[in-house]
Design a protein around this motif. Structure first.
Motif, PDB file in Angstrom:
ATOM      1  N   TYR A 119       7.062   6.698  -1.634  1.00 50.75           N
ATOM      2  CA  TYR A 119       7.767   6.330  -0.414  1.00 50.75           C
ATOM      3  C   TYR A 119       7.058   6.946   0.778  1.00 50.75           C
ATOM      4  O   TYR A 119       6.612   8.089   0.715  1.00 50.75           O
ATOM      5  N   GLY A 138      10.748   6.013   4.436  1.00 49.33           N
ATOM      6  CA  GLY A 138      11.547   5.649   3.272  1.00 49.33           C
ATOM      7  C   GLY A 138      11.191   4.306   2.658  1.00 49.33           C
ATOM      8  O   GLY A 138      11.901   3.828   1.782  1.00 49.33           O
ATOM      9  N   ARG A 139      10.094   3.714   3.101  1.00 49.78           N
ATOM     10  CA  ARG A 139       9.665   2.432   2.536  1.00 49.78           C
ATOM     11  C   ARG A 139       8.754   2.674   1.345  1.00 49.78           C
ATOM     12  O   ARG A 139       7.953   3.604   1.359  1.00 49.78           O
ATOM     13  N   GLU A 140       8.856   1.816   0.354  1.00 51.45           N
ATOM     14  CA  GLU A 140       8.003   1.934  -0.815  1.00 51.45           C
ATOM     15  C   GLU A 140       6.603   1.428  -0.486  1.00 51.45           C
ATOM     16  O   GLU A 140       6.440   0.338   0.054  1.00 51.45           O
TER      17      GLU A 140
END
Length: 70
Positions: free
Chosen positions: A29, A33-35
Motif C-alpha cells: 500500500y 492507502g492505495r494498493e
C-alpha cells in the motif's frame, strides 16, 4: 525489495512477492492507502524499478525487462 523513489525514504511492507527472472514483483500500500504493485530488478547495477496500478502490468514489465548492463 527495497523501494527507491523521489518521495524520500518510505518503508513498505511487501506481500505476495514473486520472482520472474531477475525481477521481483511485490504488492504493498502506498502513503495514501492505495494498493500498488512494484517490479524491481535485483541484478547488480541494473536499477530498474517501477510502480504499477495492476498486478498484471507489473508482471508484464517483469517478463519483458531486459537489463541494460551485462
Amino acid at each position: 525489495m527495497n523501494e527507491r523513489g523521489s518521495s524520500g525514504t518510505t518503508n513498505r511492507s511487501f506481500r505476495n512477492v514473486t520472482r520472474i527472472g531477475p525481477v521481483q514483483v511485490g504488492t504493498a500500500y502506498d502513503n495514501r492507502g492505495r494498493e500498488k504493485h512494484t517490479a524491481a530488478c535485483t541484478a547488480p547495477r541494473c536499477g530498474f524499478s517501477a510502480d504499477y496500478d495492476s498486478r498484471a502490468a507489473a508482471e508484464l514489465a517483469a517478463r519483458t525487462h531486459r537489463c541494460p548492463v551485462r
